[in-house]
Scaffold this active site. Sequence first.
Site, PDB file in Angstrom:
ATOM      1  N   ASN A 152       0.816  -1.215   0.000  1.00 27.68           N
ATOM      2  CA  ASN A 152       0.000   0.000   0.000  1.00 27.68           C
ATOM      3  C   ASN A 152       0.849   1.264   0.000  1.00 27.68           C
ATOM      4  OD1 ASN A 152      -2.863  -0.356  -0.267  1.00 27.68           O
ATOM      5  ND2 ASN A 152      -2.838  -1.490   1.669  1.00 27.68           N
ATOM      6  N   HIS A 251      -6.089  -6.053  -8.150  1.00 30.60           N
ATOM      7  CA  HIS A 251      -4.649  -6.306  -8.235  1.00 30.60           C
ATOM      8  C   HIS A 251      -4.390  -7.420  -9.239  1.00 30.60           C
ATOM      9  CE1 HIS A 251      -3.493  -4.290  -4.307  1.00 30.60           C
ATOM     10  NE2 HIS A 251      -4.798  -4.385  -4.181  1.00 30.60           N
TER      11      HIS A 251
END
Length: 262
Positions: A152, A251
């Site tokens: 992140n 993702h």
Amino acid sequence: MKTLKIATFNINGLRARLPNLLAWLEREQPDIACLQELKAVDSAFPVADFEALGYGCLHHGQASWNGVAILARDAQPLEVRRGLPGSEDDTQSRYLEAAVLGIQVGCLYLPNGNPQPGPKFDYKLAWFERLIAHAQGLVNSEHPVLLAGDFNVVPTDLDIYNPRSWLKDALLQPESRECYQRLLAQGWTDAIRHLYPDERVYTFWDYFRQHWQKNSGLRIDHLLLNPPLARRLKNAGVDAWVRNEAHASDHAPTWIELKAAR
């Protein structure tokens, strides 16, 4: 020993995307797969489905949120650590460490930190500090060590299609980037950036404004290698085809290939 392929994949919901995950495993056959954002308790982990494809499993789940797992083809991961040291009262399932096929693997799901400023961003930075402290001992190991997962963090502007619309996001904050650089400075090799120093490589495309179709992506999934493992780095890439499948995660799996150990 043959070349090893190791991947990290934030699947964004195990129950919702199990068919996608199994299809990817069957097609790409990574030797080790680190999974994040399971959003499922341990009792709901589909061990039988993975075993049917030849994978041993280690998982650290949590209801509705977070959750990490390590899969190994034709092997069983041996648990080393469940959760980061430094805050024993932390109930979020974000870190799992195991010995797998001769490598010590840390699978992590670093906090998102949004909205910022605020308590979620404070938690992100505190968690990052605990990771940095723990990683110092790992990077100095004489044995091969890998940290893989959804960090992140967008490390630099080269890792995002356009930073302007993300300037307030926790993933791009100077404090987040500084933590990532301090981690690298311990001696870790960022596999993708090491092999592709000047290329825009993305691992995440959100569901908004046709970002996948426009290739408006971010690189937030990383594989970091300590010096003994970095010497074996052969190749790295992203299985972007997974992002184009129906009901895909936002993702795509990110992977490395390692030369056989001597």
